[in-house]
Design a protein around this motif. Structure first.
Motif, short mmCIF file in Angstrom:
data_model
loop_
_atom_site.label_atom_id
_atom_site.label_comp_id
_atom_site.label_asym_id
_atom_site.label_seq_id
_atom_site.Cartn_x
_atom_site.Cartn_y
_atom_site.Cartn_z
N SER A 113 27.45 80.56 130.96
CA SER A 113 26.01 80.79 130.85
C SER A 113 25.19 79.71 131.53
CB SER A 113 25.62 80.92 129.38
OG SER A 113 25.97 79.76 128.65
N PHE A 114 25.51 78.45 131.30
CA PHE A 114 24.73 77.36 131.89
C PHE A 114 24.83 77.40 133.40
CE2 PHE A 114 24.83 72.74 133.12
CZ PHE A 114 23.44 72.59 133.16
N ARG A 115 26.02 77.56 133.93
CA ARG A 115 26.18 77.58 135.39
C ARG A 115 25.55 78.82 136.02
NH1 ARG A 115 32.42 76.80 135.89
NH2 ARG A 115 32.37 77.51 133.71
N ALA A 116 25.58 79.93 135.30
CA ALA A 116 24.95 81.15 135.84
C ALA A 116 23.44 80.96 135.99
CB ALA A 116 25.25 82.34 134.94
N VAL A 117 22.82 80.38 134.97
CA VAL A 117 21.37 80.17 135.05
C VAL A 117 21.05 79.12 136.12
CG1 VAL A 117 19.31 79.50 133.76
CG2 VAL A 117 21.07 80.88 132.66
N TRP A 118 21.86 78.08 136.20
CA TRP A 118 21.65 77.07 137.24
C TRP A 118 21.77 77.69 138.64
CZ3 TRP A 118 19.43 73.43 139.41
CH2 TRP A 118 19.98 72.62 140.39
N THR A 119 22.71 78.61 138.82
CA THR A 119 22.86 79.28 140.11
C THR A 119 21.59 80.04 140.48
OG1 THR A 119 25.25 79.48 139.77
CG2 THR A 119 24.26 80.95 141.40
N GLY A 120 21.07 80.81 139.54
CA GLY A 120 19.83 81.54 139.80
C GLY A 120 18.65 80.62 140.01
N PRO A 143 14.25 73.24 139.27
CA PRO A 143 15.09 72.05 139.09
C PRO A 143 16.04 72.15 137.90
CG PRO A 143 12.87 71.60 138.34
CD PRO A 143 12.83 72.95 138.99
N LEU A 144 17.10 71.37 137.97
CA LEU A 144 18.11 71.36 136.92
C LEU A 144 17.51 70.94 135.58
CD1 LEU A 144 21.07 71.60 136.03
CD2 LEU A 144 21.43 69.25 136.85
N VAL A 202 32.21 77.60 142.46
CA VAL A 202 33.46 78.20 141.99
C VAL A 202 33.29 79.71 141.96
CG1 VAL A 202 32.80 78.08 139.56
CG2 VAL A 202 35.23 78.16 140.18
N THR A 203 34.36 80.42 142.28
CA THR A 203 34.39 81.87 142.12
C THR A 203 35.04 82.19 140.78
OG1 THR A 203 34.52 82.24 144.50
CG2 THR A 203 35.20 84.06 143.08
N VAL A 204 34.34 82.92 139.95
CA VAL A 204 34.79 83.18 138.58
C VAL A 204 35.95 84.17 138.56
CG1 VAL A 204 34.13 84.10 136.33
CG2 VAL A 204 32.51 82.71 137.64
N ASP A 248 32.88 88.25 136.40
CA ASP A 248 34.14 88.22 137.16
C ASP A 248 33.85 88.42 138.65
OD1 ASP A 248 36.93 88.08 137.49
OD2 ASP A 248 37.13 90.26 137.40
N GLY A 249 34.31 87.49 139.47
CA GLY A 249 34.10 87.57 140.91
C GLY A 249 32.81 86.93 141.40
N SER A 250 31.93 86.51 140.47
CA SER A 250 30.67 85.88 140.87
C SER A 250 30.93 84.48 141.43
CB SER A 250 29.73 85.76 139.68
OG SER A 250 29.35 87.02 139.19
N ARG A 251 30.10 84.09 142.38
CA ARG A 251 30.14 82.74 142.92
C ARG A 251 29.06 81.92 142.23
NH1 ARG A 251 33.95 79.68 145.47
NH2 ARG A 251 33.01 78.12 146.84
N LEU A 252 29.46 80.94 141.43
CA LEU A 252 28.51 80.15 140.65
C LEU A 252 28.49 78.70 141.12
CD1 LEU A 252 29.14 81.38 136.99
CD2 LEU A 252 27.54 82.26 138.69
N ARG A 253 27.35 78.08 140.93
CA ARG A 253 27.18 76.67 141.27
C ARG A 253 27.36 75.81 140.02
NH1 ARG A 253 22.42 75.21 145.41
NH2 ARG A 253 23.66 73.29 145.33
#
Length: 448
Positions: A345-352, A359-360, A400-402, A417-422
């Motif tokens: 969840s945290f990385r998904a929101v940071w990616t968007g 900002p982070l 990372v690719t999930v 699944d398959g998403s590219r996240l930061r």
């Protein structure tokens, strides 16, 4: 107290970027007995039992507080359990979760059921765990007992929940619950969809995702939220709207807040990450209620987060077995509704946020400080003297690719699944100690 007058600290963490008072700066964070006892200059002379120097690509942030997690134990532990959920949370930088009163059996609607939750969680929790109570028709008139037992508030559905043991409240019962909870200044958290509007909507049509969205229209969310606002207005109580998916409700929410009503609102990573136009027919891994809507709606949710109309982001981690999630071979009417995203969840929101140049520090504010504030956990959600030393070393630039199969939650199914996240969670400390996935070091939390 000056550091020179204190006992030798347990730990000092030095980083070129520590999130303090809403901004990143170089600092040395000094920890003793699980608490931050000083925030010094980066090169300050601090002798401690242990020292960690973060590499330049890593930042230090407070642990994420996820206020919306369905653990499902006891009763449906094949869907998820405290061991797997808290392990997944820790891998995602989450150091505190608040567990929802369903889909466990029994649901957390009595003090006795809360005791069963605690007994299940205590020997397994890798991180800290608190508990929501449930407001269902049979528990009305008895909510104070559960409040006094330590739950952080009361979850209510205004439409069918999907499980028979947690029935929804009628509009009249919503007002009754709000009045009862307001009398002891508690918190009501609400799944806001109006069943009458759902009944009026067209039925889902098998594998068609657009038909599924039409079956859960914006009007249902807006109508239910208006009922909640009316109940808050009449009682002076405090309510929180869960998992807002429809931007159509934002004007009503803004108006309620402008009137000074005690209303807060959350949205979820899946509403900020996915949109209707890119969800394939038969893709029931994306099914949730209320549904993921179109891209224009998604941008309005982001804007509402930035301007403060939406207060926070929580995962609404709602897992099930793969058999249930893909029931009906892609039929949205038959598949279980819920997104498994606790670890991401945290990385998904940071990616968007990165895509929108947000900002982070804003993301951490929505997912740590604001969520801790919702439940009154003033000892966490920030890096400051006196705060809990729940800390995360985070590399914001890693990618990372999930792979759902590699995630720590129990069933290898996820819309991500398959998403590219930061972002990459490199280290996690709970009360100043490195998190050990094999140790049940988490504490069980009570309101107050």
């Amino acid at each position: 107290m000056p550091l020179s007058d204190m006992p030798v600290p347990d730990l000092v963490i030095r980083s070129r970027a520590v999130l303090v008072d809403g901004a990143f700066r170089p600092a040395a964070v000094v920890v003793h007995d699980g608490v931050v006892v000083a925030v010094e200059e980066l090169d300050a002379a601090v002798e401690a039992a242990a020292e960690v120097i973060l590499p330049p690509e890593q930042v230090l942030i407070p642990g994420i507080v996820d206020s919306h997690v369905h653990v499902n134990e006891p009763g449906r532990t094949d869907w998820e359990g405290f061991a797997s959920a808290t392990r997944a949370a820790a891998r995602g930088g989450v150091t505190t979760i608040i567990d929802m009163p369903l889909n466990s059996i029994p649901p957390t609607t009595t003090p006795e059921a809360l005791d069963l939750k605690r007994e299940a969680a205590a020997p397994q929790a890798v991180i800290d765990v608190g508990f929501w109570g449930g407001a269902i028709p049979s528990s009305l008139g008895h909510l104070r007992e559960l409040h006094d037992a330590g739950v952080f508030g009361f979850k209510a559905f205004l439409s069918p929940s999907g499980v028979d043991e947690f029935p929804h409240l009628s509009t009249a019962q919503l007002h009754e619950a709000m009045a009862e909870i307001a009398a002891f200044d508690g918190l009501l958290i609400v799944h806001a969809e109006d069943p009458e509007r759902l009944d009026d909507a067209p039925e889902p049509e098998g594998a068609s995702y657009s038909a599924f969205v039409r079956s859960r229209p914006d009007a249902s969310e807006l109508s239910a939220i208006e009922h909640v606002i009316d109940a808050v207005s009449q009682t002076g109580g405090r309510a929180h709207i869960l998992h807002l998916s429809s931007a159509r409700a934002l004007p009503a929410i803004r108006d309620a807040k402008a009137r000074g009503l005690r209303l807060t609102v959350e949205t979820c990573p899946h509403y900020l990450s996915f949109d209707e136009e890119h969800i394939p027919d038969g893709g029931t891994q994306y099914k949730c209620c209320p549904p993921i809507r179109d891209a224009a709606n998604q941008e309005l949710l982001w804007e509402a987060l930035v301007d403060g109309t939406i207060d926070l982001v929580a995962s609404d981690h709602s897992p099930s077995t793969a058999e249930l999630k893909f029931a009906g071979d892609g039929d949205f009417d038959q598949a279980w509704g819920g997104i498994s995203g606790l670890e991401l969840s945290f990385r998904a929101v940071w990616t968007g946020a990165c895509e929108r140049r947000i900002p982070l520090e804003s993301v951490v504010g929505w997912m740590s400080g604001a969520t801790a504030g919702l439940v009154g956990l003033a000892d966490r959600g920030r890096i400051a003297v006196g705060a809990r030393a729940d800390l995360v070393a985070f590399d914001p630039e890693a990618e990372v690719t999930v792979s759902a199969a590699a995630l720590a939650h129990k069933n290898p199914v996820s819309a991500f699944d398959g998403s590219r996240l930061r972002g990459s969670v490199e280290r996690v400390w709970l009360r100043g100690e490195p998190v050990d996935e094999t140790a049940a070091a988490g504490q069980l939390l009570s309101r107050g």
